[in-house]
Design a protein around this motif. Sequence first.
Motif, PDB file in Angstrom:
ATOM      1  N   VAL A 272       0.849  -1.190   0.000  1.00 48.57           N
ATOM      2  CA  VAL A 272       0.000   0.000   0.000  1.00 48.57           C
ATOM      3  C   VAL A 272       0.882   1.237   0.000  1.00 48.57           C
ATOM      4  CG1 VAL A 272      -1.787   1.265   1.263  1.00 48.57           C
ATOM      5  CG2 VAL A 272      -1.779  -1.251   1.296  1.00 48.57           C
ATOM      6  N   ALA A 273       0.512   2.228  -0.815  1.00 42.94           N
ATOM      7  CA  ALA A 273       1.302   3.455  -0.927  1.00 42.94           C
ATOM      8  C   ALA A 273       0.466   4.668  -0.556  1.00 42.94           C
ATOM      9  CB  ALA A 273       1.853   3.617  -2.342  1.00 42.94           C
ATOM     10  N   PHE A 274       1.128   5.651   0.072  1.00 42.47           N
ATOM     11  CA  PHE A 274       0.540   6.958   0.360  1.00 42.47           C
ATOM     12  C   PHE A 274       1.441   8.026  -0.236  1.00 42.47           C
ATOM     13  CE2 PHE A 274      -1.111   4.266   3.712  1.00 42.47           C
ATOM     14  CZ  PHE A 274      -2.426   4.692   3.862  1.00 42.47           C
ATOM     15  N   ILE A 275       0.863   8.980  -0.940  1.00 44.96           N
ATOM     16  CA  ILE A 275       1.603  10.117  -1.485  1.00 44.96           C
ATOM     17  C   ILE A 275       0.654  11.309  -1.490  1.00 44.96           C
ATOM     18  CG2 ILE A 275       1.089   9.490  -3.897  1.00 44.96           C
ATOM     19  CD1 ILE A 275       3.955  10.547  -4.567  1.00 44.96           C
ATOM     20  N   HIS A 276       1.147  12.479  -1.110  1.00 45.42           N
ATOM     21  CA  HIS A 276       0.250  13.615  -0.880  1.00 45.42           C
ATOM     22  C   HIS A 276      -0.462  14.071  -2.151  1.00 45.42           C
ATOM     23  CE1 HIS A 276      -1.471  17.243   0.633  1.00 45.42           C
ATOM     24  NE2 HIS A 276      -0.776  17.984  -0.222  1.00 45.42           N
ATOM     25  N   LYS A 277       0.276  14.470  -3.167  1.00 43.78           N
ATOM     26  CA  LYS A 277      -0.369  15.031  -4.360  1.00 43.78           C
ATOM     27  C   LYS A 277      -0.992  13.918  -5.201  1.00 43.78           C
ATOM     28  CE  LYS A 277       2.502  19.171  -4.462  1.00 43.78           C
ATOM     29  NZ  LYS A 277       3.537  19.950  -5.159  1.00 43.78           N
ATOM     30  N   PHE A 314      -3.206   5.791  -1.902  1.00 49.23           N
ATOM     31  CA  PHE A 314      -4.019   6.841  -1.304  1.00 49.23           C
ATOM     32  C   PHE A 314      -3.331   8.185  -1.498  1.00 49.23           C
ATOM     33  CE2 PHE A 314      -5.052   2.953   0.902  1.00 49.23           C
ATOM     34  CZ  PHE A 314      -6.440   2.990   0.988  1.00 49.23           C
ATOM     35  N   THR A 315      -4.080   9.174  -1.986  1.00 50.16           N
ATOM     36  CA  THR A 315      -3.556  10.508  -2.245  1.00 50.16           C
ATOM     37  C   THR A 315      -4.423  11.536  -1.523  1.00 50.16           C
ATOM     38  OG1 THR A 315      -4.886  10.759  -4.247  1.00 50.16           O
ATOM     39  CG2 THR A 315      -2.689   9.775  -4.511  1.00 50.16           C
ATOM     40  N   ALA A 316      -4.040  12.823  -1.633  1.00 48.53           N
ATOM     41  CA  ALA A 316      -4.786  13.896  -0.971  1.00 48.53           C
ATOM     42  C   ALA A 316      -4.649  15.163  -1.815  1.00 48.53           C
ATOM     43  CB  ALA A 316      -4.265  14.087   0.458  1.00 48.53           C
ATOM     44  N   HIS A 317      -4.443  16.318  -1.164  1.00 47.17           N
ATOM     45  CA  HIS A 317      -4.069  17.584  -1.810  1.00 47.17           C
ATOM     46  C   HIS A 317      -5.242  18.341  -2.420  1.00 47.17           C
ATOM     47  CE1 HIS A 317      -1.297  20.489  -3.465  1.00 47.17           C
ATOM     48  NE2 HIS A 317      -1.632  20.230  -4.697  1.00 47.17           N
ATOM     49  N   LEU A 318      -6.227  17.676  -2.998  1.00 43.62           N
ATOM     50  CA  LEU A 318      -7.301  18.363  -3.704  1.00 43.62           C
ATOM     51  C   LEU A 318      -8.536  18.618  -2.835  1.00 43.62           C
ATOM     52  CD1 LEU A 318      -7.165  16.648  -7.214  1.00 43.62           C
ATOM     53  CD2 LEU A 318      -5.883  18.614  -6.350  1.00 43.62           C
ATOM     54  N   HIS A 319      -8.522  18.119  -1.594  1.00 40.01           N
ATOM     55  CA  HIS A 319      -9.589  18.380  -0.630  1.00 40.01           C
ATOM     56  C   HIS A 319     -10.955  17.925  -1.149  1.00 40.01           C
ATOM     57  CE1 HIS A 319      -7.149  21.691   1.678  1.00 40.01           C
ATOM     58  NE2 HIS A 319      -6.369  20.733   1.184  1.00 40.01           N
TER      59      HIS A 319
END
Length: 401
Positions: A272-277, A314-319
């Motif tokens: 499993v990988a997590f990266i912000h953008k 799993f990513t994030a950044h775009l809210h």
Amino acid sequence: MNRRTFIKLTALGVAGLLTGCKSDETTKTLELKHLRQIVTADIDGTRRIMWSVAERLKNPAVEVKTGDAVKIFTVQEASFADDGEEILQYTAQIELGDAYRIVDGAAVGDWHALKTCGDRCKAIIFPDSQCGGGYDTWGRVARAAFEGNADAIFFVNVGDLVDNGEDSAQWQDWLTQIEGFTPEVAFAPVMGNHETYSRKWEIRSPVAYLNYFATPDNGVENFARRFYSFDAGAAHFVILDSQWHELGEEVIEAQKRWLRADLQASDKPWKVAFIHKDVLQYRINGRPERQEGFSDVGEHFMPEFEALGVDAVFTAHLHTYRNRGRLKNFRDDAAGTLYILTGLSGNVRYGGLWIDHALDKVTAPQPETDNYLTLEFDAHALTVKCFLPDGELIDETTLQK
């Protein structure tokens, strides 16, 4: 008595029974701040313990109790200066037992449980917790998640923990909001672009992030702890750095080389990988020149994830919360990697900004509010659930081996 207080008192009562004796009347209470567990390379065997204090300790140590036996672990000072303040803190890596506490001579802290995965493991995943005007929203979302998932072994925040990485008050508020849980639930942080901002909103090294969270070393010169990995139960996790626009593109190839070696060395059933953008590029309302497609993060790392057998990203950044299902070769494929954009757990919202992507399978109810996710896995199944803060389930996906 509320549920959280009952659980805490019960845990302390069990720990007291483990000591086999009454409290020594000569002992003093050790005043600690922001006590927290940080993931190590194998969280079922070890943990990193960190905490802050108002004044330097004289002879600190960490006691770990297993049955009637107590083992003592040495402590290192890990203080640092940032934003015109000195953060006085300590750290120790411990081997797991039943419970641990911090001691300093006759002064002692509370006992806290040490939890391991076993056959089945649960984690809580928080998207961007970035807030403006205080971190009460983050605290509300986080407390709902922790109280509703008391069996969680660790939690992840997928970057942009704070709005400004140099602002010490934001870090103190962020940590204070969850310090009722971090002594017993290990933390796996992901660095976001906002961790790299100075008070003047210029790019700088993520000083506070790297000092508050002593994550596992990656062994890569010049990029220490900006990306790392750890094992938990039946899964191997990689935490990646997407901040090359802020901190330099040299990290891209160095990180790819590390990622290949790291994942190829793991024999865990799940990767499993997590990266912000995020890996996708969205059209934006009012900007017709911006096209739908894939971001540079996707172009660089989606082929790597697929070649290395990563099961979920799993990513994030775009809210915003978006489940894209399984992708391979930049398109839908039932044999591909699951990609989930995790949403937000703070109060900075981009309402109506993004135009749905053709690859989006599930989008959070509109207008979007905060959310959190859970990740449960054993050797044969991995399940991701997305919840609103009130506990309403809005999405669920299960992968099978």
